[in-house]
Motif scaffolding. Structure first.
Motif, mmCIF file in Angstrom:
data_model
loop_
_atom_site.group_PDB
_atom_site.id
_atom_site.type_symbol
_atom_site.label_atom_id
_atom_site.label_comp_id
_atom_site.label_asym_id
_atom_site.label_seq_id
_atom_site.Cartn_x
_atom_site.Cartn_y
_atom_site.Cartn_z
ATOM 1 N N MET A 23 0.806 -1.215 0.000
ATOM 2 C CA MET A 23 0.000 0.000 0.000
ATOM 3 C C MET A 23 0.840 1.266 0.000
ATOM 4 S SD MET A 23 -2.997 -1.126 2.666
ATOM 5 C CE MET A 23 -3.870 0.435 2.601
ATOM 6 N N MET A 24 2.068 1.191 0.510
ATOM 7 C CA MET A 24 2.903 2.390 0.542
ATOM 8 C C MET A 24 3.394 2.725 -0.859
ATOM 9 S SD MET A 24 3.006 3.532 3.607
ATOM 10 C CE MET A 24 4.356 4.704 3.476
ATOM 11 N N PRO A 25 3.515 4.007 -1.188
ATOM 12 C CA PRO A 25 4.066 4.392 -2.492
ATOM 13 C C PRO A 25 5.450 3.797 -2.675
ATOM 14 C CG PRO A 25 3.132 6.289 -1.336
ATOM 15 C CD PRO A 25 3.149 5.153 -0.357
ATOM 16 N N LEU A 33 12.678 5.399 12.111
ATOM 17 C CA LEU A 33 12.251 6.633 12.775
ATOM 18 C C LEU A 33 10.814 6.991 12.417
ATOM 19 C CD1 LEU A 33 15.376 8.990 12.662
ATOM 20 C CD2 LEU A 33 14.196 8.109 14.690
ATOM 21 N N ASP A 34 10.414 6.735 11.147
ATOM 22 C CA ASP A 34 9.020 6.965 10.747
ATOM 23 C C ASP A 34 8.087 6.088 11.575
ATOM 24 O OD1 ASP A 34 9.659 8.810 8.751
ATOM 25 O OD2 ASP A 34 9.921 7.242 7.242
ATOM 26 N N PHE A 35 8.491 4.860 11.732
ATOM 27 C CA PHE A 35 7.685 3.902 12.496
ATOM 28 C C PHE A 35 7.535 4.368 13.943
ATOM 29 C CE2 PHE A 35 6.869 0.052 14.894
ATOM 30 C CZ PHE A 35 6.046 -0.701 14.059
ATOM 31 N N ARG A 333 15.821 -12.280 16.971
ATOM 32 C CA ARG A 333 16.153 -11.356 15.890
ATOM 33 C C ARG A 333 15.262 -10.118 15.971
ATOM 34 N NH1 ARG A 333 19.462 -8.515 13.142
ATOM 35 N NH2 ARG A 333 18.801 -8.018 11.015
ATOM 36 N N LEU A 334 13.992 -10.304 16.325
ATOM 37 C CA LEU A 334 13.085 -9.166 16.489
ATOM 38 C C LEU A 334 13.557 -8.232 17.599
ATOM 39 C CD1 LEU A 334 9.467 -10.574 16.055
ATOM 40 C CD2 LEU A 334 10.420 -8.575 14.914
ATOM 41 N N VAL A 335 14.016 -8.821 18.698
ATOM 42 C CA VAL A 335 14.523 -8.014 19.808
ATOM 43 C C VAL A 335 15.708 -7.164 19.334
ATOM 44 C CG1 VAL A 335 15.650 -8.086 22.064
ATOM 45 C CG2 VAL A 335 13.725 -9.602 21.594
ATOM 46 N N GLU A 336 16.589 -7.770 18.555
ATOM 47 C CA GLU A 336 17.742 -7.038 18.030
ATOM 48 C C GLU A 336 17.315 -5.917 17.091
ATOM 49 O OE1 GLU A 336 20.298 -9.811 16.115
ATOM 50 O OE2 GLU A 336 20.580 -11.074 17.898
ATOM 51 N N VAL A 337 16.345 -6.203 16.213
ATOM 52 C CA VAL A 337 15.897 -5.201 15.244
ATOM 53 C C VAL A 337 15.234 -4.025 15.952
ATOM 54 C CG1 VAL A 337 14.308 -4.756 13.339
ATOM 55 C CG2 VAL A 337 15.681 -6.839 13.345
ATOM 56 N N ARG A 343 17.603 3.483 13.971
ATOM 57 C CA ARG A 343 18.702 3.575 13.006
ATOM 58 C C ARG A 343 18.412 2.829 11.710
ATOM 59 N NH1 ARG A 343 20.827 2.344 17.878
ATOM 60 N NH2 ARG A 343 21.462 0.225 17.282
ATOM 61 N N LEU A 344 17.209 2.250 11.593
ATOM 62 C CA LEU A 344 16.857 1.514 10.383
ATOM 63 C C LEU A 344 16.430 2.478 9.288
ATOM 64 C CD1 LEU A 344 14.728 -1.586 11.528
ATOM 65 C CD2 LEU A 344 17.121 -1.535 10.818
ATOM 66 N N GLY A 345 17.011 2.352 8.100
ATOM 67 C CA GLY A 345 16.602 3.185 6.980
ATOM 68 C C GLY A 345 15.352 2.669 6.305
ATOM 69 N N ASP A 346 15.030 1.380 6.534
ATOM 70 C CA ASP A 346 13.861 0.753 5.910
ATOM 71 C C ASP A 346 13.311 -0.273 6.903
ATOM 72 O OD1 ASP A 346 12.047 -0.725 4.394
ATOM 73 O OD2 ASP A 346 13.239 -0.574 2.567
ATOM 74 N N CYS A 347 12.006 -0.265 7.098
ATOM 75 C CA CYS A 347 11.386 -1.195 8.050
ATOM 76 C C CYS A 347 11.223 -2.607 7.487
ATOM 77 C CB CYS A 347 10.010 -0.680 8.481
ATOM 78 S SG CYS A 347 10.090 0.599 9.741
ATOM 79 N N LYS A 348 11.742 -2.839 6.279
ATOM 80 C CA LYS A 348 11.598 -4.155 5.659
ATOM 81 C C LYS A 348 12.176 -5.243 6.541
ATOM 82 C CE LYS A 348 14.271 -4.961 2.190
ATOM 83 N NZ LYS A 348 14.868 -4.897 0.819
ATOM 84 N N ASP A 349 13.307 -4.967 7.197
ATOM 85 C CA ASP A 349 13.932 -5.975 8.056
ATOM 86 C C ASP A 349 13.022 -6.341 9.224
ATOM 87 O OD1 ASP A 349 15.854 -7.722 8.940
ATOM 88 O OD2 ASP A 349 17.056 -6.197 9.962
ATOM 89 N N LEU A 350 12.347 -5.322 9.792
ATOM 90 C CA LEU A 350 11.420 -5.585 10.893
ATOM 91 C C LEU A 350 10.248 -6.423 10.425
ATOM 92 C CD1 LEU A 350 10.226 -5.054 13.745
ATOM 93 C CD2 LEU A 350 9.229 -2.960 12.807
ATOM 94 N N LEU A 351 9.615 -6.039 9.313
ATOM 95 C CA LEU A 351 8.438 -6.735 8.826
ATOM 96 C C LEU A 351 8.770 -8.159 8.374
ATOM 97 C CD1 LEU A 351 6.798 -3.822 6.814
ATOM 98 C CD2 LEU A 351 6.184 -4.661 9.077
#
Length: 355
Positions: A23-25, A33-35, A333-337, A343-351
């Protein structure tokens, strides 16, 4: 699509993360930081709205603060689910549908933001108390909206004034007072007994709690009813010294010793114990067969905004809950993320860790 009291599945998390990405452009992917900003803005808005009503701090009476198609399924269940898709009715508070409330609200909130970004207009008076029934006044009788301070007028964020409250185990917030009070009685019982609590030691259990019908459930029949039962959570803490995710499993709920204790529980609703999360307390009085009386009381449970959890306690809670639906390596891994989310430039790693 879950809240702290409910359950979820890897499939739901995968669907949620796929929806976010799709859904995101394409030119705009949310950073860590957006998150974090979106999360904190949401907490700030919720807190501001609650401060416009004294009733908002009470155990809810009208709704949980958060089309019918016949497919040959149960019509009554379909209607009840449809009601939750339209709001957060109290009737579904102790069912599998309650976790849907916050998940659906989050999903629709994101969808609303995307629609607004594409020019869809709606009334800016939706939160106002128009004619006494519109906006939040439909949920809180004493809701009185007020102008927000301008950033130039010394605006302070609520998160700077008050700690967050986190539940220590997945149940209704009110359960945490009786659980802590009962856990203190457990320590006394273990101290005078053989190291384990036996129902035949106990003659009577008296709970002094606020008056609230939907969390007064003497013999809950499902895990969702158990999460909304003063009696169940007090007796679980009396037996085990704590309440955890495992307390609501079929094996734990079916224990004969637990049912024996449940049959000995009485409730009282003192006038000085209102159904208000700032003012209520939980008191447990256990009368032993020999006549001795043991008492435990909790005015502020561990996790309340007046007594916040430590980071280590939060991690312990997260691991305990998340390992029900995710393998332990993904949980770690989630705890680490999350620790490096800013400092994440993209939340893809979290998702990706939620799939």
């Amino acid at each position: 699509c879950m809240d702290a009291e409910g359950s979820s599945s890897p499939q739901r998390w995968q669907l949620l993360s796929m929806e976010w990405r799709d859904m995101m452009p394409a030119s705009r992917k949310p950073s860590g930081l957006d998150f974090l900003l979106a999360f904190n803005v949401g907490i700030e808005i919720q807190g501001r709205l609650m401060r416009f009503s004294n009733e908002a701090c009470n155990i809810p009476k009208r709704s949980v603060p958060q089309r019918m198609v016949e497919l040959g399924l149960s019509c009554s269940h379909a209607l009840a689910i449809a009601a939750s898709l339209a709001g957060a009715p109290m009737a579904n508070a102790a069912t599998q549908c309650k976790p849907l409330h916050i998940g659906n609200a989050s999903r629709l909130g994101l969808e609303a933001a995307l629609l607004a970004s594409r020019g869809l207009e709606a009334s800016h008076l939706v939160l106002d108390a128009v004619a006494g029934v519109a906006g939040f006044n439909a949920f809180y009788e004493d809701y009185v909206p007020q102008p927000l301070d301008s950033p130039h007028d010394g605006h302070a964020f609520l998160l700077e004034e008050q700690d967050m409250g986190f539940k220590r185990f997945p149940a209704h917030l009110g359960m945490h007072w009786v659980a802590d009070a009962a856990a203190s009685v457990h320590k006394l019982l273990v101290g005078v007994g053989p190291g384990k609590v036996f129902p035949d030691q106990v003659q009577d259990i008296l709970l002094r709690v606020p008056l609230s019908k939907y969390i007064n459930r003497p013999f809950p029949e499902s895990e969702h009813e158990a999460r909304h039962s003063f009696q169940f959570n007090a007796c679980s803490a009396l037996l085990d010294g704590e309440v955890t995710v495992q307390s609501f499993t079929p094996a734990a709920m079916s224990r004969p010793e637990l049912h024996a204790l449940l049959s000995r529980v009485r409730l009282e609703h003192p006038h000085d114990n209102p159904a208000n999360f700032n003012l209520m307390y939980g008191e447990v009085q256990v009368t032993l067969v020999g006549g001795d009386i043991l008492r435990g009381r909790c005015d502020t449970f561990y996790g309340h905004w007046r007594n916040p959890l430590t980071i280590e306690s939060l991690r312990k809670k997260f691991r305990s809950n998340a390992e029900v639906v995710l393998p332990s390596e993904k949980v770690e891994r989630l705890v680490e993320v999350v620790d490096k989310l800013d400092r994440l430039g993209d939340c893809k790693d979290l998702l990706s860790q939620l799939q």
